[in-house]
Write an enzyme that holds these catalytic residues in place. Sequence first.
Site, PDB file in Angstrom:
ATOM      1  N   ASP A  10       1.170  -1.313  -0.157  1.00  0.00           N
ATOM      2  CA  ASP A  10      -0.472   0.258  -0.078  1.00  0.00           C
ATOM      3  C   ASP A  10       1.157   1.368   0.014  1.00  0.00           C
ATOM      4  O   ASP A  10       2.572   1.076   0.093  1.00  0.00           O
ATOM      5  CB  ASP A  10      -0.792  -0.002   1.107  1.00  0.00           C
ATOM      6  CG  ASP A  10      -1.183   0.810   1.324  1.00  0.00           C
ATOM      7  OD1 ASP A  10      -2.101   1.804  -0.221  1.00  0.00           O
ATOM      8  OD2 ASP A  10      -2.022   1.584   2.260  1.00  0.00           O
ATOM      9  N   SER A  11      -0.330   2.434   0.054  1.00  0.00           N
ATOM     10  CA  SER A  11       0.792   4.049  -0.092  1.00  0.00           C
ATOM     11  C   SER A  11       1.536   3.834   1.578  1.00  0.00           C
ATOM     12  O   SER A  11       2.092   4.897   1.689  1.00  0.00           O
ATOM     13  CB  SER A  11       0.132   4.614  -0.577  1.00  0.00           C
ATOM     14  OG  SER A  11      -1.434   4.615   0.133  1.00  0.00           O
ATOM     15  N   TYR A  42      -0.813   8.336  -2.441  1.00  0.00           N
ATOM     16  CA  TYR A  42      -1.073   7.613  -4.228  1.00  0.00           C
ATOM     17  C   TYR A  42      -2.277   8.303  -4.931  1.00  0.00           C
ATOM     18  O   TYR A  42      -2.538   8.804  -5.406  1.00  0.00           O
ATOM     19  CB  TYR A  42      -1.317   6.004  -4.070  1.00  0.00           C
ATOM     20  CG  TYR A  42       0.349   5.648  -3.824  1.00  0.00           C
ATOM     21  CD1 TYR A  42       1.014   6.429  -3.529  1.00  0.00           C
ATOM     22  CD2 TYR A  42       0.096   4.437  -4.451  1.00  0.00           C
ATOM     23  CE1 TYR A  42       2.488   6.135  -3.522  1.00  0.00           C
ATOM     24  CE2 TYR A  42       1.107   3.255  -4.572  1.00  0.00           C
ATOM     25  CZ  TYR A  42       3.073   4.156  -3.681  1.00  0.00           C
ATOM     26  OH  TYR A  42       3.530   3.287  -3.861  1.00  0.00           O
ATOM     27  N   GLY A  43      -3.241   9.181  -4.114  1.00  0.00           N
ATOM     28  CA  GLY A  43      -4.111   9.221  -4.577  1.00  0.00           C
ATOM     29  C   GLY A  43      -4.806  10.549  -4.975  1.00  0.00           C
ATOM     30  O   GLY A  43      -5.159  10.913  -5.915  1.00  0.00           O
ATOM     31  N   CYS A  73      -4.636  -1.824  -2.124  1.00  0.00           N
ATOM     32  CA  CYS A  73      -4.373  -0.215  -2.235  1.00  0.00           C
ATOM     33  C   CYS A  73      -5.580  -0.341  -2.975  1.00  0.00           C
ATOM     34  O   CYS A  73      -4.904  -0.502  -4.687  1.00  0.00           O
ATOM     35  CB  CYS A  73      -3.280   0.569  -2.472  1.00  0.00           C
ATOM     36  SG  CYS A  73      -2.796   2.182  -2.987  1.00  0.00           S
ATOM     37  N   ASN A  74      -6.849   1.093  -2.763  1.00  0.00           N
ATOM     38  CA  ASN A  74      -7.485   0.827  -3.904  1.00  0.00           C
ATOM     39  C   ASN A  74      -7.205   1.822  -4.778  1.00  0.00           C
ATOM     40  O   ASN A  74      -7.334   1.686  -6.119  1.00  0.00           O
ATOM     41  CB  ASN A  74      -8.871   1.760  -3.633  1.00  0.00           C
ATOM     42  CG  ASN A  74      -9.765   1.121  -2.149  1.00  0.00           C
ATOM     43  OD1 ASN A  74     -10.680   0.187  -3.172  1.00  0.00           O
ATOM     44  ND2 ASN A  74      -9.332   0.746  -1.459  1.00  0.00           N
ATOM     45  N   THR A  75      -5.896   2.537  -4.628  1.00  0.00           N
ATOM     46  CA  THR A  75      -6.189   4.180  -6.027  1.00  0.00           C
ATOM     47  C   THR A  75      -4.726   2.990  -7.091  1.00  0.00           C
ATOM     48  O   THR A  75      -4.720   3.200  -7.979  1.00  0.00           O
ATOM     49  CB  THR A  75      -5.067   4.830  -5.161  1.00  0.00           C
ATOM     50  OG1 THR A  75      -5.019   5.604  -3.875  1.00  0.00           O
ATOM     51  CG2 THR A  75      -4.446   5.784  -6.130  1.00  0.00           C
ATOM     52  N   GLU A 152      -3.057   8.630   8.651  1.00  0.00           N
ATOM     53  CA  GLU A 152      -2.266   8.664   8.776  1.00  0.00           C
ATOM     54  C   GLU A 152      -1.029   9.773   9.881  1.00  0.00           C
ATOM     55  O   GLU A 152       0.276   9.003  10.656  1.00  0.00           O
ATOM     56  CB  GLU A 152      -0.881   9.516   7.140  1.00  0.00           C
ATOM     57  CG  GLU A 152      -1.214   8.390   6.420  1.00  0.00           C
ATOM     58  CD  GLU A 152       0.029   7.076   6.220  1.00  0.00           C
ATOM     59  OE1 GLU A 152       1.164   6.581   6.477  1.00  0.00           O
ATOM     60  OE2 GLU A 152      -0.815   5.942   5.491  1.00  0.00           O
ATOM     61  N   CYS A 185     -11.159   2.879   0.320  1.00  0.00           N
ATOM     62  CA  CYS A 185      -9.457   3.403   0.506  1.00  0.00           C
ATOM     63  C   CYS A 185      -9.025   2.314   1.439  1.00  0.00           C
ATOM     64  O   CYS A 185      -9.481   2.369   2.647  1.00  0.00           O
ATOM     65  CB  CYS A 185      -9.722   4.762   0.299  1.00  0.00           C
ATOM     66  SG  CYS A 185      -7.981   5.383   1.438  1.00  0.00           S
ATOM     67  N   THR A 186      -8.145   1.716   1.419  1.00  0.00           N
ATOM     68  CA  THR A 186      -7.541   0.779   2.206  1.00  0.00           C
ATOM     69  C   THR A 186      -7.286   1.531   3.559  1.00  0.00           C
ATOM     70  O   THR A 186      -7.502   1.576   4.587  1.00  0.00           O
ATOM     71  CB  THR A 186      -6.308  -0.088   2.450  1.00  0.00           C
ATOM     72  OG1 THR A 186      -5.278   1.086   1.324  1.00  0.00           O
ATOM     73  CG2 THR A 186      -6.505  -0.805   0.973  1.00  0.00           C
ATOM     74  N   HIS A 187      -7.269   3.283   3.714  1.00  0.00           N
ATOM     75  CA  HIS A 187      -7.421   3.854   5.245  1.00  0.00           C
ATOM     76  C   HIS A 187      -8.544   4.166   5.765  1.00  0.00           C
ATOM     77  O   HIS A 187      -8.378   4.088   6.720  1.00  0.00           O
ATOM     78  CB  HIS A 187      -6.833   5.617   4.599  1.00  0.00           C
ATOM     79  CG  HIS A 187      -5.453   4.779   4.524  1.00  0.00           C
ATOM     80  ND1 HIS A 187      -4.345   4.118   3.390  1.00  0.00           N
ATOM     81  CD2 HIS A 187      -3.907   6.052   4.918  1.00  0.00           C
ATOM     82  CE1 HIS A 187      -3.398   4.439   3.803  1.00  0.00           C
ATOM     83  NE2 HIS A 187      -2.804   5.332   4.326  1.00  0.00           N
TER      84      HIS A 187
HETATM   85  N1  DGL Z   1      -4.448   3.345   0.977  1.00  0.00           N
HETATM   86  C1  DGL Z   1      -4.978   3.743  -0.136  1.00  0.00           C
HETATM   87  C2  DGL Z   1      -5.978   3.612  -1.291  1.00  0.00           C
HETATM   88  O1  DGL Z   1      -6.683   2.430  -0.804  1.00  0.00           O
HETATM   89  C3  DGL Z   1      -3.912   5.028  -0.818  1.00  0.00           C
HETATM   90  C4  DGL Z   1      -4.366   6.594  -0.112  1.00  0.00           C
HETATM   91  C5  DGL Z   1      -3.318   6.977  -0.686  1.00  0.00           C
HETATM   92  O2  DGL Z   1      -1.840   6.976  -0.983  1.00  0.00           O
HETATM   93  O3  DGL Z   1      -4.244   8.824  -1.765  1.00  0.00           O
HETATM   94  O4  DGL Z   1      -6.427   4.226  -1.609  1.00  0.00           O
END
Ligand code: DGL
Length: 278
Positions: A10-11, A42-43, A73-75, A152, A185-187
């Site tokens: 993931d990011s 990453y988003g 990571c969804n992105t 984060e 988003c995994t966060h």
């Molecule tokens: N956790 C990641 C996702 O699922 C990326 C979040 C990010 O880095 O912007 O999209």
Amino acid sequence: MNNAPIGVFDSGVGGLTVVKEILDQLPQEKIIYFGDTARVPYGNKSADTVTRYSGQIIRFLLSKGAKTIVIACNTASAVALEEVKKEFDVPMLGVVKPGAKAAAEATKNGKIGVIATEATIRSEIYSKFLKKTDPQVTVYAKACPLFVPLVEEGWTNNDPITEQVVARYLSELCEKDIDALVLGCTHYPLLREMIQRAVGERVTLVNPAVETARELKYLLEENHLMSTQTVSGGRESDAPVQHEFYVSDGAEKFLQFAASILPEAVLRPENIRVETFE
Ligand code: DGL
């Protein structure tokens, strides 16, 4: 090869919510996790950049002997998965397709909300997968770019500022009569309670991580890659599964996070200069 690890990335720390589900459903599997903490988020980056970063990380995970890759990571799943699949000859899984499947199953009135990063929303990938599963569904998408930095930063446990940000982003979705909301988003599962309060109890929150771990099991079975290791109570000769964690920066902060998310003790992550895996 069966007892080789599963590479997960993931990011940042968000992918640990996927690791948690994998540990739960596949406790005999060893995991090697990489969090790109130096380059998060990453988003808000371009598809080209996220694809280049993903390639470097996959090369690193393969150098560690990964038998399969989970893009937690969804992105990266939205904008890079199809590209990297062409480059690497290893079974790979993203979180978006499983997430869309779970959402299609969860909705009763066909009105589904999706919250995610700007890049994931821009890709319209959730809408595409959802419409493919059921052309009748209506999808309401909303980018929530401030959620990742708040997570984060560790402002998750009912922090009043985060609560306000959550309520503000989600207010327009609340007017759409959705009955399922994808945490795209995994966060975001780390903000679950606050999100549930904002949208109300009648909306089912869909965490793609749960379905991803299920799909991972099928992928391993299909490729005859299930671990033969047994877990607690198994043969004495079987050593306990020792997962490995790597980051591109801030190992200490990552360790604190991992300890708060994962059920078992985590080894101190190692800092890696992942950009050298070009
Ligand atoms: N956790 C990641 C996702 O699922 C990326 C979040 C990010 O880095 O912007 O999209």
